[in-house]
Write an enzyme that holds these catalytic residues in place. Structure first.
Site, PDB file in Angstrom:
ATOM      1  NE  ARG A  86       5.904   0.178  10.275  1.00  0.00           N
ATOM      2  CZ  ARG A  86       4.811  -0.010   9.545  1.00  0.00           C
ATOM      3  NH1 ARG A  86       4.723   0.560   8.357  1.00  0.00           N
ATOM      4  NH2 ARG A  86       3.820  -0.743   9.983  1.00  0.00           N
ATOM      5  NE  ARG A 132       7.750  -2.060   6.197  1.00  0.00           N
ATOM      6  CZ  ARG A 132       6.440  -2.018   6.392  1.00  0.00           C
ATOM      7  NH1 ARG A 132       5.644  -1.568   5.445  1.00  0.00           N
ATOM      8  NH2 ARG A 132       5.917  -2.439   7.514  1.00  0.00           N
ATOM      9  CE  LYS A 152      -2.016  -1.146   3.901  1.00  0.00           C
ATOM     10  NZ  LYS A 152      -1.284  -2.400   4.218  1.00  0.00           N
ATOM     11  NE  ARG A 190       1.923  -4.624  11.098  1.00  0.00           N
ATOM     12  CZ  ARG A 190       3.106  -4.414  10.510  1.00  0.00           C
ATOM     13  NH1 ARG A 190       4.220  -4.836  11.081  1.00  0.00           N
ATOM     14  NH2 ARG A 190       3.167  -3.781   9.367  1.00  0.00           N
ATOM     15  NE  ARG A 213      -4.830  -1.259   9.702  1.00  0.00           N
ATOM     16  CZ  ARG A 213      -3.717  -0.788   9.137  1.00  0.00           C
ATOM     17  NH1 ARG A 213      -3.685   0.412   8.642  1.00  0.00           N
ATOM     18  NH2 ARG A 213      -2.646  -1.530   9.078  1.00  0.00           N
TER      19      ARG A 213
HETATM   20  P1  AP5 Z   1       4.874  -1.644   1.851  1.00  0.00           P
HETATM   21  O1  AP5 Z   1       4.500  -0.848   0.655  1.00  0.00           O
HETATM   22  O2  AP5 Z   1       5.651  -0.961   2.927  1.00  0.00           O
HETATM   23  O3  AP5 Z   1       3.601  -2.398   2.423  1.00  0.00           O
HETATM   24  P2  AP5 Z   1       2.312  -1.833   3.174  1.00  0.00           P
HETATM   25  O4  AP5 Z   1       1.120  -2.501   2.592  1.00  0.00           O
HETATM   26  O5  AP5 Z   1       2.325  -0.328   3.197  1.00  0.00           O
HETATM   27  O6  AP5 Z   1       2.585  -2.456   4.589  1.00  0.00           O
HETATM   28  P3  AP5 Z   1       2.537  -1.832   6.054  1.00  0.00           P
HETATM   29  O7  AP5 Z   1       3.258  -2.810   6.939  1.00  0.00           O
HETATM   30  O8  AP5 Z   1       3.009  -0.417   6.101  1.00  0.00           O
HETATM   31  O9  AP5 Z   1       1.027  -1.911   6.319  1.00  0.00           O
HETATM   32  P4  AP5 Z   1       0.338  -1.942   7.645  1.00  0.00           P
HETATM   33  O10 AP5 Z   1      -1.067  -1.835   7.194  1.00  0.00           O
HETATM   34  O11 AP5 Z   1       0.623  -3.095   8.534  1.00  0.00           O
HETATM   35  O12 AP5 Z   1       1.002  -0.718   8.439  1.00  0.00           O
HETATM   36  P5  AP5 Z   1       0.460   0.710   8.839  1.00  0.00           P
HETATM   37  O13 AP5 Z   1       1.611   1.614   8.906  1.00  0.00           O
HETATM   38  O14 AP5 Z   1      -0.729   1.085   8.020  1.00  0.00           O
HETATM   39  O15 AP5 Z   1       5.690  -2.930   1.327  1.00  0.00           O
HETATM   40  C1  AP5 Z   1       6.307  -3.816   2.251  1.00  0.00           C
HETATM   41  C2  AP5 Z   1       7.689  -4.224   1.713  1.00  0.00           C
HETATM   42  O16 AP5 Z   1       7.509  -5.041   0.556  1.00  0.00           O
HETATM   43  C3  AP5 Z   1       8.562  -3.036   1.272  1.00  0.00           C
HETATM   44  O17 AP5 Z   1       9.896  -3.305   1.639  1.00  0.00           O
HETATM   45  C4  AP5 Z   1       8.418  -2.996  -0.257  1.00  0.00           C
HETATM   46  O18 AP5 Z   1       9.610  -2.546  -0.898  1.00  0.00           O
HETATM   47  C5  AP5 Z   1       8.127  -4.463  -0.594  1.00  0.00           C
HETATM   48  N1  AP5 Z   1       7.168  -4.601  -1.687  1.00  0.00           N
HETATM   49  C6  AP5 Z   1       6.057  -3.850  -1.925  1.00  0.00           C
HETATM   50  N2  AP5 Z   1       5.399  -4.301  -3.004  1.00  0.00           N
HETATM   51  C7  AP5 Z   1       6.098  -5.380  -3.449  1.00  0.00           C
HETATM   52  C8  AP5 Z   1       5.913  -6.293  -4.544  1.00  0.00           C
HETATM   53  N3  AP5 Z   1       4.883  -6.166  -5.406  1.00  0.00           N
HETATM   54  N4  AP5 Z   1       6.822  -7.290  -4.691  1.00  0.00           N
HETATM   55  C9  AP5 Z   1       7.880  -7.414  -3.836  1.00  0.00           C
HETATM   56  N5  AP5 Z   1       8.098  -6.572  -2.794  1.00  0.00           N
HETATM   57  C10 AP5 Z   1       7.232  -5.578  -2.598  1.00  0.00           C
HETATM   58  O19 AP5 Z   1      -0.119   0.426  10.300  1.00  0.00           O
HETATM   59  C11 AP5 Z   1       0.746   0.127  11.387  1.00  0.00           C
HETATM   60  C12 AP5 Z   1      -0.093   0.019  12.660  1.00  0.00           C
HETATM   61  O20 AP5 Z   1      -0.750   1.299  12.928  1.00  0.00           O
HETATM   62  C13 AP5 Z   1      -1.244  -0.993  12.599  1.00  0.00           C
HETATM   63  O21 AP5 Z   1      -0.799  -2.305  12.934  1.00  0.00           O
HETATM   64  C14 AP5 Z   1      -2.222  -0.399  13.637  1.00  0.00           C
HETATM   65  O22 AP5 Z   1      -1.828  -0.690  14.945  1.00  0.00           O
HETATM   66  C15 AP5 Z   1      -2.075   1.096  13.420  1.00  0.00           C
HETATM   67  N6  AP5 Z   1      -3.035   1.659  12.442  1.00  0.00           N
HETATM   68  C16 AP5 Z   1      -2.743   2.250  11.242  1.00  0.00           C
HETATM   69  N7  AP5 Z   1      -3.859   2.656  10.617  1.00  0.00           N
HETATM   70  C17 AP5 Z   1      -4.907   2.310  11.437  1.00  0.00           C
HETATM   71  C18 AP5 Z   1      -6.318   2.454  11.328  1.00  0.00           C
HETATM   72  N8  AP5 Z   1      -6.879   3.001  10.237  1.00  0.00           N
HETATM   73  N9  AP5 Z   1      -7.073   1.966  12.356  1.00  0.00           N
HETATM   74  C19 AP5 Z   1      -6.524   1.400  13.451  1.00  0.00           C
HETATM   75  N10 AP5 Z   1      -5.174   1.233  13.608  1.00  0.00           N
HETATM   76  C20 AP5 Z   1      -4.371   1.685  12.599  1.00  0.00           C
END
Ligand code: AP5
Length: 229
Positions: free
Chosen positions: A172, A138, A24, A183, A99
């Site tokens: 992270r 990552r 994402k 997660r 979410r």
């Molecule tokens: P990346 O693009 O970083 O993946 P992502 O989907 O953004 O993953 P996140 O871990 O950031 O998502 P998340 O939803 O767990 O975290 P968030 O910060 O939202 O890609 C990952 C890796 O793979 C990278 O190294 C990239 O280079 C590689 N890659 C990407 N695409 C690829 C491909 N096609 N092929 C190969 N490699 C690839 O949330 C963190 C925490 O915050 C949550 O756990 C929760 O506690 C809280 N939180 C955030 N938003 C909310 C909400 N709305 N409600 C409640 N809690 C929330």
């Protein structure tokens, strides 16, 4: 991708749905550059609140470290403040929000209040098993936020950001195998039902996000161009 930024003539709001590691953030940043939309990541907003030591940040910290979801109340308050800023008036790419069904309903209300809606909800379909590898490899540039991967997206010069030349690479705290599994559980229990929510509204498109980063980007670009009309 030709690297040129296309300007948007109308307000466009796009949601990227998908489990942790689906890509994402990677794709939202590429769409931001290509179309001049603004990436809005609730994960980034929450991490900023944790780093700033705000009351919301203090509450969110332990939940994020455990892999659970932060309360709707905190997330919605943070999002509402961000949506009130001027730079998002042309539209946003929502990354990691909504979410929960309550968040999706609140978003519909917030957008309706300014005669807007969701133009596309895009589900990034991936295999859970591959996500642990994606996430544990990552790292991110501490200066500009560009994301990298030990295997799938290495910087041209090891340890140096391709984009800004920064050398302060960060990993992270919640990117460990144990937290990633929590997660993923939270995603399936609370977020995956949103696929049906947006499908019923006829705004959902699913794409194969197990493909290479550029292939996924190309699929997303096609959808956003269609929405832009
Ligand atoms: P990346 O693009 O970083 O993946 P992502 O989907 O953004 O993953 P996140 O871990 O950031 O998502 P998340 O939803 O767990 O975290 P968030 O910060 O939202 O890609 C990952 C890796 O793979 C990278 O190294 C990239 O280079 C590689 N890659 C990407 N695409 C690829 C491909 N096609 N092929 C190969 N490699 C690839 O949330 C963190 C925490 O915050 C949550 O756990 C929760 O506690 C809280 N939180 C955030 N938003 C909310 C909400 N709305 N409600 C409640 N809690 C929330």
């Amino acid at each position: 991708m030709d690297g040129a930024t296309l300007t948007t003539a109308k307000t466009v709001n796009v949601i990227l749905l998908g489990p942790p590691g689906a890509g994402k953030g990677t794709q939202a940043r590429m769409l931001e550059e290509k179309f001049g939309l603004v990436q809005l990541s609730t994960g980034d907003l929450l991490r900023a609140a944790v780093a700033a030591g705000t009351e919301a940040g203090k509450e969110a910290k332990a939940v994020m470290e455990s892999g659970g979801l932060v309360s709707d109340e905190i997330v919605l308050a943070i999002l509402k403040d961000r949506l009130a800023e001027d730079d998002v008036k042309a539209g946003v790419i929502l990354d990691g929000f909504p979410r929960t069904t309550a968040q999706a309903e609140a978003l519909d209300e917030m957008l309706a209040a300014s005669d807007q809606g969701i133009d596309a909800a895009i589900s990034l379909a991936v295999d859970d098993e591959a996500m642990v590898e994606r996430i544990s490899g990552r790292f991110t540039c501490g200066s500009c936020g560009e994301g990298y991967h030990d295997t799938f997206k290495k910087p041209a010069i090891a340890g140096t950001c391709d984009k800004c030349g920064g050398t302060d690479m960060k990993r992270r705290a919640d990117d460990n195998a144990e937290t990633v599994r929590e997660r993923l559980k939270a995603y399936h229990a609370q977020t995956a039902p949103l696929i049906t929510y947006y499908d019923k509204k006829r705004s959902l498109t699913e794409i194969n996000a197990m493909a290479a980063i550029d292939e996924v980007a190309s699929s997303l670009e096609t959808i956003v161009k269609r929405v832009l009309g």
